[in-house]
Design a protein around this motif. Sequence first.
Motif, mmCIF file in Angstrom:
data_model
loop_
_atom_site.group_PDB
_atom_site.id
_atom_site.type_symbol
_atom_site.label_atom_id
_atom_site.label_comp_id
_atom_site.label_asym_id
_atom_site.label_seq_id
_atom_site.Cartn_x
_atom_site.Cartn_y
_atom_site.Cartn_z
ATOM 1 N N GLY A 91 0.807 -1.207 0.000
ATOM 2 C CA GLY A 91 0.000 0.000 0.000
ATOM 3 C C GLY A 91 0.848 1.267 0.000
ATOM 4 N N ARG A 92 0.173 2.400 0.112
ATOM 5 C CA ARG A 92 0.859 3.699 0.027
ATOM 6 C C ARG A 92 1.746 3.997 1.228
ATOM 7 N NH1 ARG A 92 -3.914 7.963 -0.153
ATOM 8 N NH2 ARG A 92 -5.085 6.173 -1.006
ATOM 9 N N PHE A 93 1.523 3.320 2.348
ATOM 10 C CA PHE A 93 2.292 3.612 3.564
ATOM 11 C C PHE A 93 3.480 2.674 3.759
ATOM 12 C CE2 PHE A 93 -2.015 5.160 4.411
ATOM 13 C CZ PHE A 93 -1.742 6.480 4.739
ATOM 14 N N LYS A 94 3.720 1.796 2.804
ATOM 15 C CA LYS A 94 4.859 0.891 2.915
ATOM 16 C C LYS A 94 6.166 1.694 2.870
ATOM 17 C CE LYS A 94 7.125 -3.027 0.691
ATOM 18 N NZ LYS A 94 7.101 -3.999 -0.452
ATOM 19 N N GLY A 95 7.027 1.516 3.889
ATOM 20 C CA GLY A 95 8.294 2.230 3.988
ATOM 21 C C GLY A 95 8.158 3.651 4.508
ATOM 22 N N HIS A 96 6.936 4.086 4.840
ATOM 23 C CA HIS A 96 6.724 5.452 5.341
ATOM 24 C C HIS A 96 6.331 5.481 6.820
ATOM 25 C CE1 HIS A 96 6.951 7.566 1.452
ATOM 26 N NE2 HIS A 96 6.368 6.475 0.934
ATOM 27 N N ALA A 97 5.575 4.470 7.292
ATOM 28 C CA ALA A 97 5.082 4.455 8.670
ATOM 29 C C ALA A 97 6.091 3.765 9.589
ATOM 30 C CB ALA A 97 3.730 3.750 8.737
ATOM 31 N N VAL A 98 6.459 4.450 10.680
ATOM 32 C CA VAL A 98 7.462 3.945 11.631
ATOM 33 C C VAL A 98 6.909 4.111 13.042
ATOM 34 C CG1 VAL A 98 9.816 4.208 12.498
ATOM 35 C CG2 VAL A 98 9.342 4.566 10.077
ATOM 36 N N TRP A 99 7.157 3.125 13.887
ATOM 37 C CA TRP A 99 6.690 3.171 15.277
ATOM 38 C C TRP A 99 7.509 4.175 16.076
ATOM 39 C CZ3 TRP A 99 2.753 1.915 18.209
ATOM 40 C CH2 TRP A 99 2.899 1.802 19.591
ATOM 41 N N SER A 100 6.833 5.073 16.808
ATOM 42 C CA SER A 100 7.505 6.093 17.633
ATOM 43 C C SER A 100 6.952 6.150 19.047
ATOM 44 C CB SER A 100 7.344 7.484 16.992
ATOM 45 O OG SER A 100 7.900 7.514 15.704
ATOM 46 N N GLY A 101 6.213 5.134 19.464
ATOM 47 C CA GLY A 101 5.568 5.171 20.774
ATOM 48 C C GLY A 101 6.299 4.361 21.829
ATOM 49 N N ASP A 102 5.685 4.349 23.026
ATOM 50 C CA ASP A 102 6.197 3.586 24.168
ATOM 51 C C ASP A 102 4.969 3.103 24.948
ATOM 52 O OD1 ASP A 102 7.417 2.502 26.355
ATOM 53 O OD2 ASP A 102 8.697 4.232 26.768
ATOM 54 N N ILE A 103 4.712 1.811 24.885
ATOM 55 C CA ILE A 103 3.501 1.266 25.477
ATOM 56 C C ILE A 103 3.460 1.518 26.980
ATOM 57 C CG2 ILE A 103 2.224 -0.875 25.944
ATOM 58 C CD1 ILE A 103 1.959 0.086 23.111
ATOM 59 N N LEU A 104 4.575 1.313 27.667
ATOM 60 C CA LEU A 104 4.594 1.464 29.116
ATOM 61 C C LEU A 104 4.351 2.915 29.544
ATOM 62 C CD1 LEU A 104 7.563 -0.915 30.000
ATOM 63 C CD2 LEU A 104 5.103 -1.411 29.975
ATOM 64 N N ARG A 105 4.618 3.851 28.681
ATOM 65 C CA ARG A 105 4.319 5.260 28.955
ATOM 66 C C ARG A 105 2.989 5.682 28.345
ATOM 67 N NH1 ARG A 105 10.114 8.471 28.252
ATOM 68 N NH2 ARG A 105 11.220 7.305 29.893
ATOM 69 N N GLN A 106 2.242 4.718 27.879
ATOM 70 C CA GLN A 106 0.911 4.944 27.300
ATOM 71 C C GLN A 106 0.981 5.890 26.090
ATOM 72 O OE1 GLN A 106 -1.848 6.094 30.404
ATOM 73 N NE2 GLN A 106 -1.230 4.402 31.745
ATOM 74 N N ASP A 107 2.021 5.687 25.286
ATOM 75 C CA ASP A 107 2.227 6.475 24.072
ATOM 76 C C ASP A 107 2.242 5.506 22.885
ATOM 77 O OD1 ASP A 107 2.915 8.200 22.072
ATOM 78 O OD2 ASP A 107 4.816 8.823 22.932
ATOM 79 N N VAL A 108 1.323 5.715 21.933
ATOM 80 C CA VAL A 108 1.207 4.826 20.776
ATOM 81 C C VAL A 108 1.367 5.630 19.482
ATOM 82 C CG1 VAL A 108 -0.195 3.102 21.958
ATOM 83 C CG2 VAL A 108 -1.314 5.056 20.853
ATOM 84 N N SER A 109 2.271 6.615 19.475
ATOM 85 C CA SER A 109 2.465 7.497 18.321
ATOM 86 C C SER A 109 3.221 6.777 17.211
ATOM 87 C CB SER A 109 3.240 8.743 18.743
ATOM 88 O OG SER A 109 2.582 9.409 19.795
ATOM 89 N N ILE A 110 3.027 7.264 15.978
ATOM 90 C CA ILE A 110 3.772 6.791 14.823
ATOM 91 C C ILE A 110 4.315 8.004 14.074
ATOM 92 C CG2 ILE A 110 2.431 4.667 14.583
ATOM 93 C CD1 ILE A 110 0.964 6.020 12.241
ATOM 94 N N THR A 111 5.317 7.771 13.205
ATOM 95 C CA THR A 111 5.915 8.827 12.389
ATOM 96 C C THR A 111 5.815 8.438 10.923
ATOM 97 O OG1 THR A 111 7.460 9.446 14.140
ATOM 98 C CG2 THR A 111 8.007 10.153 11.917
ATOM 99 N N LEU A 112 5.399 9.386 10.106
ATOM 100 C CA LEU A 112 5.332 9.192 8.661
ATOM 101 C C LEU A 112 6.508 9.906 8.022
ATOM 102 C CD1 LEU A 112 1.506 9.761 8.045
ATOM 103 C CD2 LEU A 112 2.700 7.591 8.399
ATOM 104 N N HIS A 113 7.295 9.192 7.248
ATOM 105 C CA HIS A 113 8.489 9.729 6.599
ATOM 106 C C HIS A 113 8.171 10.183 5.183
ATOM 107 C CE1 HIS A 113 11.555 7.453 9.366
ATOM 108 N NE2 HIS A 113 10.784 8.325 10.028
#
Length: 266
Positions: A91-113
Amino acid sequence: MCCPMFRVWPLLLLGGLLGPGVRHVSGIDIYTPKEVEAVNGTNVKLKCTFSTSHPVSIQSVIVSWNFKPLDSGLDESVFYYQEIPYPPQSGRFKGHAVWSGDILRQDVSITLHEVPPTFNGTYICQVRNRPDVHGSNGEIVLKVVNKVSLSEIGILAAAVGGACGVIMILLCIFVGVRSCKRKHMSTDIEMQPEERVLKDPTVCSPEEAVHLLVKTKKDSVSSDDEASEPSSGDDEEEDEEEEDDDDDDDDEDDDDDDDDDDVADD
């Protein structure tokens, strides 16, 4: 009195039987910004956090990110997390979406390149922390632009910076003018004594000084000539006196010789 109580007992009995089977489920709260702006070709972070009443662990949390484009109502999978991150493989997000979160800190953010304009749309953040499986989802509207638009804070910062720059320029101009005035005043003070000396009547110009020097030399030469004339007359008188003395000496010598001759004759 008995009839109403007779009717209530079946309801209480039914509640007692169903009560142990009912499980209280609490909701999960998700926090995301409403809108995010990114420049075409840059990286952008989609921030998503959550809060839950149950303990958080890597095994209990499930995260899913979905995308709803502007031109279609179909959702697309962007990212999935369950114990480990699962980036998109197509799909269009292949190679663009990267994990940027921390589960234990209750952060589930992602980064798009390197976001392109086709990433414009709504991103849905969904979090489940078993047994918290109910709750609203977080939504972020992403706008990919060619240039950064100035926000209110940016405009205010630009206004404050411009005002500070104008003040600094005016201050530099004031200091420069003041220093020039001081230099001009010091130059005038240094020139004033020379002007006074030139205006003094007792001081002559260089041309007059040369004329006076020549005249002085002529006067000194004439005075030397006058002084030499009397001295020459005195020298002649002295020479005459010396000649007279020599004649007298010669006469005395002749007289002595005559006396000697007379004695010899006797």
